[in-house]
Design a protein around this motif. Structure first.
Motif, PDB file in Angstrom:
ATOM      1  N   LEU A  37      34.313  56.813  41.333  1.00  0.00           N
ATOM      2  CA  LEU A  37      35.101  57.874  40.695  1.00  0.00           C
ATOM      3  C   LEU A  37      34.203  58.778  39.857  1.00  0.00           C
ATOM      4  O   LEU A  37      33.461  58.317  38.997  1.00  0.00           O
ATOM      5  CB  LEU A  37      36.185  57.260  39.808  1.00  0.00           C
ATOM      6  N   SER A  38      34.262  60.071  40.114  1.00  0.00           N
ATOM      7  CA  SER A  38      33.521  61.056  39.327  1.00  0.00           C
ATOM      8  C   SER A  38      34.408  62.275  39.133  1.00  0.00           C
ATOM      9  O   SER A  38      35.384  62.474  39.866  1.00  0.00           O
ATOM     10  CB  SER A  38      32.226  61.466  40.045  1.00  0.00           C
ATOM     11  N   MET A  39      34.073  63.074  38.152  1.00  0.00           N
ATOM     12  CA  MET A  39      34.859  64.286  37.894  1.00  0.00           C
ATOM     13  C   MET A  39      34.791  65.231  39.093  1.00  0.00           C
ATOM     14  O   MET A  39      35.790  65.835  39.488  1.00  0.00           O
ATOM     15  CB  MET A  39      34.357  64.978  36.628  1.00  0.00           C
ATOM     16  N   ARG A  40      33.622  65.336  39.697  1.00  0.00           N
ATOM     17  CA  ARG A  40      33.476  66.216  40.856  1.00  0.00           C
ATOM     18  C   ARG A  40      34.283  65.698  42.049  1.00  0.00           C
ATOM     19  O   ARG A  40      34.970  66.462  42.733  1.00  0.00           O
ATOM     20  CB  ARG A  40      31.997  66.351  41.235  1.00  0.00           C
ATOM     21  N   GLY A  41      34.206  64.373  42.282  1.00  0.00           N
ATOM     22  CA  GLY A  41      34.955  63.799  43.389  1.00  0.00           C
ATOM     23  C   GLY A  41      36.452  63.939  43.193  1.00  0.00           C
ATOM     24  O   GLY A  41      37.201  64.223  44.137  1.00  0.00           O
ATOM     25  N   LEU A  42      36.909  63.753  41.949  1.00  0.00           N
ATOM     26  CA  LEU A  42      38.331  63.893  41.645  1.00  0.00           C
ATOM     27  C   LEU A  42      38.769  65.344  41.820  1.00  0.00           C
ATOM     28  O   LEU A  42      39.873  65.612  42.324  1.00  0.00           O
ATOM     29  CB  LEU A  42      38.612  63.411  40.221  1.00  0.00           C
TER      30      LEU A  42
END
Length: 237
Positions: A37-42
């Protein structure tokens, strides 16, 4: 003049909310694991630019705090019978059922540097069940320490999980009888259930959890019946 794609993008961003971001993150972690989970992936999942997320969550830590808040807040409110041991057991098993739906949640809970409001609320409610059952403040204090992470529905494993196909694991298991006969004896019991049992070889995590929880609750009940006080356990502070 604004084209249709721009209008759709603006509408999507306008409907973005903290709750939607957090629930999307939970769904993402359920499928892919918390590590990925990452901000970019989300942001990609929500089809927005990463900066759009920061209007609703201040950081990755804030995102994780919010995810934990939702998971803990959704632990089923079990009906109270007025019998403290039964009520505590139901409450903890409800927490376990909730966390098992989200395998990543244990790591998220353990990683929090401070309790979130929902976590504090859960602990307060659980503590209240002991106090309402007549347990003293001193006994309840020690009980909460004894329960540890079990109150959240999980416990420390006896051994780290190892794939059955791992050659190291197989070699260690083969060496048990010669070098560690007592461990070999309980390992055989786990790998070979009773003939009339439907249990598959290996430990039943749910049964093990409930067994240990019942041992703790029975012990707590015995101390309560003895009107236990800290003076009876002089080595404890």
């Amino acid at each position: 003049m604004e084209n249709l794609d721009d209008h759709t993008t603006r509408k999507r961003r306008a409907t973005l909310s903290r709750d939607r971001v957090l629930r999307s993150a939970i769904s993402y972690a359920d499928v892919n694991g918390i590590e990925s989970l990452s901000m970019r992936g989300l942001a990609n999942e929500l089809d927005v630019v990463p900066m759009a997320l920061y209007k609703h969550v201040a950081s990755k830590d804030d995102l994780l705090d919010g995810m934990v808040e939702i998971i803990v807040g959704e632990i089923a409110q079990t009906p109270q019978t007025g019998e403290w041991k039964r009520d505590v057991r139901r409450r903890i098993l409800a927490a376990r059922a909730s966390l098992l739906q989200h395998p990543w949640s244990r790591a998220a809970l353990e990683s929090r540097s401070a309790m979130t409001p929902a976590m504090l609320g859960y602990l307060d409610a659980l503590t209240g069940l002991f106090l309402a059952g007549g347990l003293s403040v001193d006994l309840t204090h020690h009980v909460m320490h004894a329960l540890g992470n079990r109150m959240w529905g999980f416990s420390q494993e006896l051994f780290a999980a190892t794939p059955r196909s791992d050659t190291t694991f197989d070699a260690q298991r083969a060496a048990l009888p010669a070098h560690f006969p007592n461990l070999a004896e309980i390992a055989r019991a786990a790998m070979h259930p009773e003939p009339d049992s439907r249990q598959a070889p290996g430990c039943d995590d749910q049964a093990e959890f409930e067994f240990a929880l019942d041992l703790l609750l029975d012990g707590i009940d015995a101390r309560h019946a003895e009107h236990w006080t800290p003076r009876q356990q002089g080595t404890l502070s």
